[in-house]
Design an enzyme around this catalytic site. Structure first.
Site, PDB file in Angstrom:
ATOM      1  N   GLN A 164       3.485   9.890   0.790  1.00  0.00           N
ATOM      2  CA  GLN A 164       4.759   9.170   0.979  1.00  0.00           C
ATOM      3  C   GLN A 164       5.751   9.438  -0.150  1.00  0.00           C
ATOM      4  O   GLN A 164       6.941   9.189   0.008  1.00  0.00           O
ATOM      5  CB  GLN A 164       4.505   7.657   1.102  1.00  0.00           C
ATOM      6  CG  GLN A 164       3.810   7.288   2.407  1.00  0.00           C
ATOM      7  CD  GLN A 164       3.588   5.799   2.493  1.00  0.00           C
ATOM      8  OE1 GLN A 164       2.606   5.271   2.004  1.00  0.00           O
ATOM      9  NE2 GLN A 164       4.526   5.091   3.116  1.00  0.00           N
ATOM     10  N   HIS A 192      -4.719   2.245   7.696  1.00  0.00           N
ATOM     11  CA  HIS A 192      -3.310   2.659   7.752  1.00  0.00           C
ATOM     12  C   HIS A 192      -3.057   3.768   6.717  1.00  0.00           C
ATOM     13  O   HIS A 192      -2.428   4.785   7.018  1.00  0.00           O
ATOM     14  CB  HIS A 192      -2.431   1.429   7.485  1.00  0.00           C
ATOM     15  CG  HIS A 192      -0.962   1.695   7.391  1.00  0.00           C
ATOM     16  ND1 HIS A 192      -0.047   1.168   8.266  1.00  0.00           N
ATOM     17  CD2 HIS A 192      -0.235   2.437   6.511  1.00  0.00           C
ATOM     18  CE1 HIS A 192       1.179   1.575   7.939  1.00  0.00           C
ATOM     19  NE2 HIS A 192       1.096   2.345   6.860  1.00  0.00           N
ATOM     20  N   GLU A 193      -3.578   3.568   5.496  1.00  0.00           N
ATOM     21  CA  GLU A 193      -3.331   4.545   4.418  1.00  0.00           C
ATOM     22  C   GLU A 193      -4.096   5.849   4.647  1.00  0.00           C
ATOM     23  O   GLU A 193      -3.571   6.937   4.378  1.00  0.00           O
ATOM     24  CB  GLU A 193      -3.700   3.946   3.055  1.00  0.00           C
ATOM     25  CG  GLU A 193      -2.931   2.692   2.659  1.00  0.00           C
ATOM     26  CD  GLU A 193      -1.413   2.820   2.737  1.00  0.00           C
ATOM     27  OE1 GLU A 193      -0.887   3.935   2.607  1.00  0.00           O
ATOM     28  OE2 GLU A 193      -0.748   1.790   2.950  1.00  0.00           O
ATOM     29  N   GLY A 221       0.835  -1.197   0.000  1.00  0.00           N
ATOM     30  CA  GLY A 221       0.000   0.000   0.000  1.00  0.00           C
ATOM     31  C   GLY A 221       0.870   1.246   0.000  1.00  0.00           C
ATOM     32  O   GLY A 221       2.016   1.205   0.455  1.00  0.00           O
ATOM     33  N   HIS A 254      -2.238   8.037   6.831  1.00  0.00           N
ATOM     34  CA  HIS A 254      -1.201   8.793   6.126  1.00  0.00           C
ATOM     35  C   HIS A 254      -1.765  10.109   5.587  1.00  0.00           C
ATOM     36  O   HIS A 254      -1.110  11.153   5.654  1.00  0.00           O
ATOM     37  CB  HIS A 254      -0.657   7.995   4.931  1.00  0.00           C
ATOM     38  CG  HIS A 254       0.451   7.040   5.264  1.00  0.00           C
ATOM     39  ND1 HIS A 254       1.644   7.452   5.821  1.00  0.00           N
ATOM     40  CD2 HIS A 254       0.554   5.701   5.105  1.00  0.00           C
ATOM     41  CE1 HIS A 254       2.427   6.388   5.987  1.00  0.00           C
ATOM     42  NE2 HIS A 254       1.797   5.317   5.569  1.00  0.00           N
ATOM     43  N   CYS A 299       5.510  -0.218   7.407  1.00  0.00           N
ATOM     44  CA  CYS A 299       5.256   0.911   6.520  1.00  0.00           C
ATOM     45  C   CYS A 299       6.515   1.206   5.702  1.00  0.00           C
ATOM     46  O   CYS A 299       7.617   1.175   6.242  1.00  0.00           O
ATOM     47  CB  CYS A 299       4.891   2.133   7.361  1.00  0.00           C
ATOM     48  SG  CYS A 299       4.574   3.601   6.398  1.00  0.00           S
ATOM     49  N   LEU A 300       6.337   1.496   4.420  1.00  0.00           N
ATOM     50  CA  LEU A 300       7.496   1.788   3.567  1.00  0.00           C
ATOM     51  C   LEU A 300       8.252   3.025   4.042  1.00  0.00           C
ATOM     52  O   LEU A 300       9.430   3.179   3.746  1.00  0.00           O
ATOM     53  CB  LEU A 300       7.048   1.970   2.108  1.00  0.00           C
ATOM     54  CG  LEU A 300       6.539   0.704   1.399  1.00  0.00           C
ATOM     55  CD1 LEU A 300       6.043   1.044  -0.002  1.00  0.00           C
ATOM     56  CD2 LEU A 300       7.628  -0.355   1.327  1.00  0.00           C
TER      57      LEU A 300
HETATM   58 NI    NI Z   1       2.444   3.300   5.561  1.00  0.00          NI
END
Ligand code: NI
Length: 171
Positions: free
Chosen positions: A51, A133-134, A46, A137, A91-92
């Site tokens: 990000q 989660h997204e 995701g 962000h 998370c990336l």
């Molecule tokens: Ni994330």
């Protein structure tokens, strides 16, 4: 298309609240394509536009094992909530860190597709956790914000130390 750089915690830009998308144009198409390429390359399941330093309410996901089922959510909103679940998240933007996070188990999501068409889906399990989660962000929130102060401090210090080390290596 291009692979874009992913912002890494504790970059202050990850705390920016993203703006709603109003133009469903070519620029949005390019953004989504770049996001997909960046996510698959990482690899991740995701990604939110912020990000890659674009503060727009755009989220993509691919929860398939074959990595051929891209889901795009523009201006996503959660309209119904039910139950509680706890899952290990990563998370990336916080590479190498995983932690158990409590989330709502089932959600209903209202969003738009890349053409601006409105749709709704019900989500549970992975999809539910991921979309929460997204959406976090998009509101400037990271999964590590749910950890205890002590754990957050430890994670932050490690990332600052690592950033310093890689600066020294580069110099
Ligand atoms: Ni994330």
């Amino acid at each position: 298309m291009a692979i874009r750089e992913i912002l890494i915690y504790p970059d202050y830009r990850l705390k920016i609240k993203s703006e709603s998308v109003t133009n469903f144009d070519k620029e949005l198409e390019v953004l989504v394509k770049d996001m997909a390429e960046t996510m698959y390359d990482a690899p991740g399941i995701g990604l939110a536009a912020i990000q890659i330093d674009v503060p727009k309410r755009v989220v993509i996901m691919d929860l398939s094992e074959t990595k051929d089922a891209l889901q795009v959510f523009i201006n996503p909103e959660i309209t119904e909530l039910e139950g509680v679940t706890e899952t290990e998240e990563g998370c990336l933007s916080v590479p190498g860190v995983v932690a158990m996070v409590e989330r709502v188990a089932k959600v209903r999501i209202k969003a738009q597709d890349i053409k601006g068409q409105r749709f709704e889906v019900e989500a549970d399990e992975m999809l539910s956790v991921c979309i929460q989660h997204e959406i976090d962000h998009l509101n400037g929130k990271l999964f590590v914000d749910y950890l205890s102060r002590l754990k957050q401090d430890r994670v932050r210090k490690n990332f600052i130390k690592e950033a310093r080390l890689s600066e020294t290596e580069a110099a």
